[in-house]
Write an enzyme that holds these catalytic residues in place. Structure first.
Site, PDB file in Angstrom:
ATOM      1  N   LEU A   1       0.792  -0.998   0.423  1.00  0.00           N
ATOM      2  CA  LEU A   1      -0.144   0.300   0.065  1.00  0.00           C
ATOM      3  C   LEU A   1       0.853   0.811  -0.028  1.00  0.00           C
ATOM      4  CD1 LEU A   1      -2.549  -0.895   2.713  1.00  0.00           C
ATOM      5  CD2 LEU A   1      -3.007  -0.640   0.268  1.00  0.00           C
ATOM      6  N   ASP A   2       0.356   2.374  -0.455  1.00  0.00           N
ATOM      7  CA  ASP A   2       1.220   3.838  -0.150  1.00  0.00           C
ATOM      8  C   ASP A   2       1.598   4.010   1.057  1.00  0.00           C
ATOM      9  OD1 ASP A   2       1.171   2.869  -3.214  1.00  0.00           O
ATOM     10  OD2 ASP A   2       0.033   5.184  -3.315  1.00  0.00           O
TER      11      ASP A   2
END
Length: 250
Positions: A77-78
């Protein structure tokens, strides 16, 4: 009993404090012999962070047994995106899940607060190719023509869950997994995610400050190494819930 710090190993050189071990263990939302799932907070890099702090990948050494490897991240995930993230506890499970991911057998559902209101139509599909654009040390994704030399196909389904003055809550289902896909796709239709200045997102919505990127990985459905489908959900974090309540979207 307080958790003991992990030992520094010759292979990794990583040493975790008792606080770091307690922190990453507090993120666990599901565990069985094959998998471990966590609710990653915003601000924690999945891998490869530049700051002098441990990434989630490094914090996973808190779960390693003596002489064994840590759980392996199956996806990322970012840094500023919160939500459910999956790891494999064994090499066979990692291989199984990696193949399932490559075969697009994972279904991901996100929640996002966008401005200045609901998209029109309120639900639909964004199908716009993306390309990577590097400016200095920073990487961006841009919408581009399908025949661009660097074009990568990208497809996102969206649905409006609620609308208020100056904002809307969307449910997002990415059918591909390009870097920054949801952020760029929503910006491309004039509905950037709140708290995302990189792609035009507002930092204040209806007079309420936005503390960070308002994007949350809410659910993940995938084939389990032991058989059948597994659904995991991560509750919306407090900062996002507070903004939703302030905007009367919660």
């Amino acid at each position: 009993m307080s958790p003991r710090p992990a030992r520094r190993t010759q292979e990794t050189g990583i040493k975790l404090s008792a606080d770091e071990i307690a922190f990453v263990r507090s993120l666990v939302i599901y565990e069985d012999p094959d998998i471990l799932a966590l609710n990653k907070p915003s601000g924690l890099s999945s891998q490869g962070g530049r700051a002098q702090v441990h990434t989630l990948d490094e914090l996973l050494w808190a779960f390693a047994r003596p002489g064994k490897a840590r759980p392996r991240l199956i996806h990322r995930l970012d840094r500023d995106t919160s939500g459910v993230i999956l790891t494999a506890k064994t090499k066979p499970a990692a291989g199984f899940l990696g193949k399932a991911m490559m075969a697009r057998k994972f279904a991901k559902t996100y929640r996002a607060i966008v401005t200045p209101g609901a998209p029109q139509p309120p639900q639909g599909v964004i199908e716009a190719p993306l390309r990577r654009d590097e400016i200095g040390r920073e990487a961006y994704m841009r919408v581009c023509p399908p025949d661009h030399a660097d074009a990568e196909a990208a497809r996102t389904r969206y649905r409006t869950l609620g609308e208020a003055s100056g904002a809307a809550l969307l449910e997002l289902d990415p059918e591909t997994g390009r870097m920054h896909q949801l952020r760029v796709h929503l910006a491309s239709i004039g509905r950037p995610i709140a708290g995302d200045p990189r792609y035009g997102g507002a930092l204040v919505v209806a007079g309420h400050p936005v503390p960070r990127l308002m994007l949350h990985a809410a659910a993940l459905i995938f084939p389990h190494p032991g058989g059948g489908l597994k659904r995991l959900e991560a509750p919306v974090p407090a900062d996002m819930a507070q903004l939703l309540a302030a905007l009367k979207l919660g």
